[in-house]
Design an enzyme around this catalytic site. Structure first.
Site: not given
Length: 112
Positions: A94, A101
């Site tokens: 995903g 991050h």
């Protein structure tokens, strides 16, 4: 190394606005524009690299630094009762922005 087309690099350069909650010389934390929990923050490193597998020693130290700062940042932003960290790695997981991050989710009981 910076990527001129990366959304997160553009946020770091101030080209795209973000609701910043924390910033120092190594990382930036801001509110996710599509939150998946009551509190959904994104912690990004100021050094552009895509995946954990791209880490060298200095980048590993950077991720370690970020993980050390996140508990304080999470608590200061309403996650006193706990939070979840997510680092998506690749398209199948995903990941949509290919700049390392860390998602910080909390502020409510989270489903498993």
């Amino acid at each position: 190394m910076e990527d001129k087309n990366c959304v997160f690099c553009r946020i770091l350069r101030g080209e795209i606005p973000a609701q910043k909650v924390y910033e120092d010389d190594k990382m930036l934390v801001f509110k996710d524009i599509e939150p998946k929990a009551k509190i959904h923050l994104l912690a990004i490193c100021k050094d552009h690299f895509k995946l954990l597998s791209d880490m060298d020693e200095s980048r590993a130290e950077l991720v370690k630094y970020m993980l050390g700062k996140i508990p304080l940042i999470a608590a200061a932003n309403g996650c006193e009762n706990g939070y979840r960290l997510i680092i998506n790695q690749g398209g199948d997981a995903g990941q949509t922005v290919f700049h390392l991050h860390i998602h910080i989710l909390g502020g409510e009981p989270l489903p498993w």
